[in-house]
Design a protein around this motif. Sequence first.
Motif, mmCIF file in Angstrom:
data_model
loop_
_atom_site.group_PDB
_atom_site.id
_atom_site.type_symbol
_atom_site.label_atom_id
_atom_site.label_comp_id
_atom_site.label_asym_id
_atom_site.label_seq_id
_atom_site.Cartn_x
_atom_site.Cartn_y
_atom_site.Cartn_z
ATOM 1 N N ASN A 111 43.113 38.597 32.426
ATOM 2 C CA ASN A 111 42.751 38.655 31.082
ATOM 3 C C ASN A 111 43.501 37.857 30.426
ATOM 4 N N ALA A 114 42.681 33.946 30.933
ATOM 5 C CA ALA A 114 41.316 33.836 30.387
ATOM 6 C C ALA A 114 41.117 33.505 28.872
ATOM 7 N N HIS A 658 37.110 30.085 29.966
ATOM 8 C CA HIS A 658 36.930 31.592 29.825
ATOM 9 C C HIS A 658 35.902 31.916 30.780
ATOM 10 N N ARG A 662 36.456 33.505 34.526
ATOM 11 C CA ARG A 662 35.977 34.680 34.794
ATOM 12 C C ARG A 662 34.928 34.701 36.081
#
Length: 1677
Positions: A111, A114, A658, A662
């Motif tokens: 997290n 990202a 991102h 991911r």
Amino acid sequence: MNRIINSSDQLGNFRGQDHPPSASTETSRKENRNGTYISSISSGSLSIYDEQSKDPTTDGRRSRTASASTKSIVTGTTLRPSALAFSNQQAVELSKRVSEQIIADKAEVVNMIANYAVEPSEMLHLVERWMQRLLGEFKRQRDSFKYRLSDKWQNEELPNLTYENHDHLRQVYAAYRDLEQARTGVLSQKSFDQLNNYVHDISESETAAMKERFNEVADHYSKILHALEVIDREVYHSSNGSFTSDTKNTLAKLKQLNNKETHTICIVGLEKAGKSTYTNALLGYELVPTAAERCTQVRTVLKPPSGNVDQSLLATVKFYDDDEFQFFYEKMVKKTDETDDQFKERQRRVMVVREDLKSKLKFPDEYFRVDNLNGFETDRSAICRELRDYITDEVYCNIIKEISIYSNKLRGQNYELLDVPGFDSPIKEHRTAGLDAVKNADAFVFLTNGQQPNLTQPQIRLLTEIQQNHFEAMQRAFGIITKLDLCLTSTTYADHHDKAVNELIAKKFKRDHIYVACPRIESVRKDSDEYDAIHQKLNTFGEDIRHGFERSKDALNKFIEYELPKTHLKQLIELGRARLCHSVIERLNLIREKRIIPDGLVDASIDDYIHQQKMESWDQIYETNIFQPAFEKANDWHSKVVTSERLKFIEDVRQTFHDTFREKTKQFLSSTEDIQRQLHQTYTYTKLQLNPHQLDSDIREQLCFALEQIVDDTSDILAKHFYDQYVCGLESIIHNACPYLKDLYRAHLTLERCMHETHAMILRICRPMIIATLRYSHLDSEVKTNAITEFIYVAPTVAYNIACTTDQQGSNGIAETNILLCAVQYNKNDDSAHGVRFSGNDQILVFASNLWKILRIRIHPLQTSSRECTIVYPMKNLFVYSLAVLWTNETDSLNTLLRIVQAAEDMNTQDVILSIFGVNETSCEIYESQKHIVRRKEHQDYMVIKVDPAQKSVYLFADAFISSFSIDDSKIHDTRDLDVHIYFPFRVRAVDITDSYMVAAGYYILPSNPDLISHVVLLFSLNPLRLLSTTDRQDPQFRRESKTLRYTVESTMAVAINPTYNIVVVTFSSINLIKVLYVDKNHMSSSAWTLNPTKGHHCSNINIAMCRSAVWLNDLSIAMLFSTVPNRPWSTSEVHVYDARSLCGNVSFVFPNNQQHIQWLTSFRFLQLTSWSGHLLILTDDETMLLIPSTAPGFTSSWPVKFGFSDIVYNVTPCIAGTFKNTTNIGPCKVCPSQTKNLGKLPCTECEPCASTSFCSLGSIGEISLKNYPSYVQTFVYPDTPDTNNYDDLLVHKILTISGPRHCIVISPVFWALLIIVFCFIIWFSMILWKKFNCPKGGPHRKRLTVFFREANIINEDKHWIGGLFSFACLGLFAFTCGFAFEFLSLYPIEKSFTPFFSCDNLLTNSVFESALQLPLTSPDGNQWDIFNMLDDQLLTVTVDFLNTVADCSCITVQQNRPGLEYLTVPHKLCTLQHDNVTRSITFDLPAHHIDIQINITGPYFIGGIRLCLRSNGRTKGEHTLHALDACHLFLSTNETLLPVAACDIVLVKVINVTKPLNIGDNTLYNGRWSPSFAKSSIFDALFYEQYGQHYRYQNKHVIFMFTMREYPFYLQNIQQPIVRRAELIFHTLLFCTLIIELFSISFLLVKLVAKPLMHIAIRCFGTSSKRNVSSNTELS
């Protein structure tokens, strides 16, 4: 980031024990902090019970001999089942917790990476750096590209480029070389002498060579004439009219004459001059009739038989063909003595005779041959009789074109003799044929009758006509005197001979071309008596007449064979000497005077010169058309990406990374780590290993490697995205902008390099983040804490963002032990944050970049030999707050050290460090560095250092303290806490210093409410360092609410002190206020000094932007930096310079401006200012320093061609044209006042005055005569209908009235009628006197006059002679009436009117006018006048003259603005510099009539005036005539220039003139024209600059002139119709003439009825009863 375990929470007691603990018999259970229970046993080992197998095992080494089914007992002690169960449960929970922690850390780090690992602004800087590198690389290869394309340019192989057509130059150069060669060659005196000698020495046998020589010289002359025409077109823009045309015609005629195969000798003379006799003599027999009347009616040609002519052919008759006959038949005219019937009869006879000839098949030619050579004489006689009929009958002159007679009696073989009818013939065809023959003849034989030796007027007219149609005609004339054989005596012969010869000589005949001949004797039989008589008489008269005929024949032959070509050559030589030689010298002088041939071409080859010109123009062509457009387009695209699409880029980068990351971490997140299973697999004997730490560390290490690989893969994808989108995109932009570079330019920046740099930048954040979050177990809290600290150091902004972002549980996400580190923020992106990090003097410029941790230095910046270097921070954790430079006097040594003072803070320890170090100006290395820790572990949000003018002390002003440092002693003298020293809470934001005091500005924190702050200014003395005075801290005007005291852009302040006048200027950005204070130093003691506000002590509502910085440039001017100024072309910030005497008043000038612009890829934002010696140093937001030097009068500064990486030093340049400068400062040159000028060739301190008669606006570069640029229109007010528009009224008024000035009376008909009446009375009185006195001589005259006047009487029927006398007055009135009527009829339409002769009214016209505005509606049948379509289709051309400007064509662009759409570029049709060299004119076509046009003039140019012209061509279509348009309007103002954005409106109105026909049945005429109306709106700048300030004059990047053109919906219809038409005028004129007669008749009737009785009464009253008187009265009646 999840909360991590503190170092006190370490789980060291979970580590496996190979040896038992210390002996203790007491078992105790302790619960540690994490809830794990541990059993302590006094002796023995720790046993762990396996719940699944219910089998206790020992903790320690397992016995190799132990059996799996045997319950082992170690050390003789048996554990309780409850202890084993508890240990089993504890191990399971610990393994499970470690697994869960790994999963949580994985989710957390994914997290974090990202969302925070990629800093979009850094990526933007990276991509920008790549594009800058590409642009720089492209720019560096500019010369290489130019060199590689130069050969293609030379060979004209580059498409879409406009190659200069050198054909014109070649033509002019060839003409010049031809003239030069002619001057030294064929037109030289030597050449003329050679030709003259050649003509003099040539023999008669060399005629062919002479003709060849003639052709050679003529070819040279033709070449010269062509060269003269070329030069004339170049000099006069047209060939020099009559000279070259006449000379070419003369030369062509001479060449035609010289190259003739057969020459024509025309025999001319008046009728009966002996021409036919002379012709018969040449033939040797009588063919042409001779008689007392006119004989020759048809053109007769005597030709020698040539080789291709049948020898039996005697004559040929050539008839007119049908078209020629019809033409001449219609041209037939009556003879002077011929009646109409006779003329018609002659016409009929011509037609009948021609038809008869055609029926006999004699057309188109009739041939006469001698078939029988034995009967030659007989056949010839018959032929002669038939030809004689053709020659003598006048009817054949309109039928026969020419009669050719072949005779071997002629001496030459290349000429023919032409006998034409006499010039005095009454038949017009004869005279026309004679003139045509003379025009085409090469020479002529003029026959004159010797019996009439004096030339008659017809003969003189004939010779005059001949001379007009021949070049040097009399040189080719032969005079033959005939009929002297008819003289009776020798005396008479001699007298007539001499007279005739002298007459011919007087008419320019050459003496040796005059002969006396008796042609009659040649056709008379020698055995006849007539021959003997003539021969005897000739012998008596002398040798001349006896041999004259033969001599004339020989002379003619010699003239044709030899003299004529010789004459032609002489004439050609004279043509060259008299005309060409002078003209060539004159043109060569003009070429040199006007420099038509460039200086470099005079002595060079044209090919070499053109090659050189191409090479010279190649630089400009390449720069303008190839490189610069490509570079600008790439630069614009780069700017668009970096600036206008910045947010899009940031969002794109963040989203791309991102989403990609991911996607790639899905599997990474989904995998789980079963610690229990892995422990069992690792240690094989049990899954209940109490120490999973090592396995935890190994798993985390593997996960870190895997995650780092995922980051690598993601960064590669992102790098490829960057490469494809921006690197390849920029390369594609360059290729598309210039296809020529497609094969030449390839970016050296590879995808691998981009991946490497992107990978390095991303891993710079991700690797510490991974290590801090995932790498270390939470059991190793100390190591993990160190990793977190390192991460915060490496990426403080990212750590701060993470720390300040709460997670779903509300946690701050960072370890509580390190939260303080996140609270300390160092803004590395804003170079104006926390202090002033740049400084400079004449020796060194320095700037500290905390982002890159380097010092950027330029040594000797104002010298051409300056050098740039970079020094890395000595400590990587250093954050520099402020810099200052010291002046070094020892500059003659190679190892001179330039000293720099630096205030910084250690970001790890928050120690405040003051450093002084020297930079070697040669090697740019640091020496003699001193470091002093001023404050320990106390972070300061703002610090600034100042050096006193004497360079004795350095003062460090920070949030919490003030410190002074001695430069000489190298020690800190004094450090004081601000809260203690000034007794109230204060935070500093700006400081300035003099030699005796220091002023600081900052925030006062209200003790009662910490959320409220007040802006306050403090005065400190330096020796000692103490507070002297402050401004009012409670002033509500300076009070603001603030939730933080940290640095923000809005919180910027600036202090600037004028030490001479002790004026202090303080700027407060947050309240947009400038405060002006005064330091009162009137007291001897410094402790009594005060800080007081001045009159008008503050300036607010500046309405520009926040003032972030201010410095004094000198004692009288101050520079203020306004950070964000909208709508500026060069930067988003500006520096305004004010006069100290009017602070906050009018601005003196602004930087940047159109003379000192910023030519950079992106717009700058200025951060801070500093100044020394009048120079200004500016720090920008992209870490660049701009140095604007103070320049001398006549000079300003401009953007440099070359500059450093971190600093730009402006060049010193002379004032541009139209400006001057008479002071020393950093500003631009000012515009020249009106009626002054500056050509811009030399530095200008004062503009030159212009002549009083010339126009010189503001910023003039030269003088303009406004006569060359007038305003004019083509449409004027349609005239009103005359007050008197009835023809009868006009006749009465113009004929029967007499009034007005003297000249009007003179042309009045009544005046002349009265004069005639007076004359009539005189005649009447004279006749009465003749009768009364019985004058015997006057009696007959009186009777004749009486009869004449009676017959001329038109007034009455009485036929009295007095009526006839007064009839002449009537006739005079008739004449004036008819003249007036004819003129009045010609006065329609008004366009063809003229000044009338028979009227004194110059406005008289036969027209009635009507005007109205109409809608252009169609007729009921749907049609419309063609003139509307012609007007709508008319192409308009606009010419704009920009008066008094130095702007060139490359600076001017034209565009068509389209609302809601992208504009269209309008190409130039023509762009020229006018002859005054100060007016630029552009011409372009308008694509439509409804249009918005914008003209952009880019550059620092002033425009003194503008003239807008509309032009178009006209055309005619039947009765519809569209007139050409030519209208101009001059926009001008004496003391103004064009506004930065000027606009005007043009309204086009259709004007259609409808002209009704003068005669009924004729067509109506329609004339149309556009009438433009130019709106008189103000487009000049006086009010603009008066309102906004003169400095705006220099802030315009370009001048924009816009005009809107619209068509008026209505059209103006002007109808013109005649007052009276032709038939009506004739009728009314006749009626008026009748009226005049009736008026005279009435006058006579009144005399008879009234005057006569009254006269009788008068006679009776006076007693006069004489009969004579009575009879006289009776005669009068």
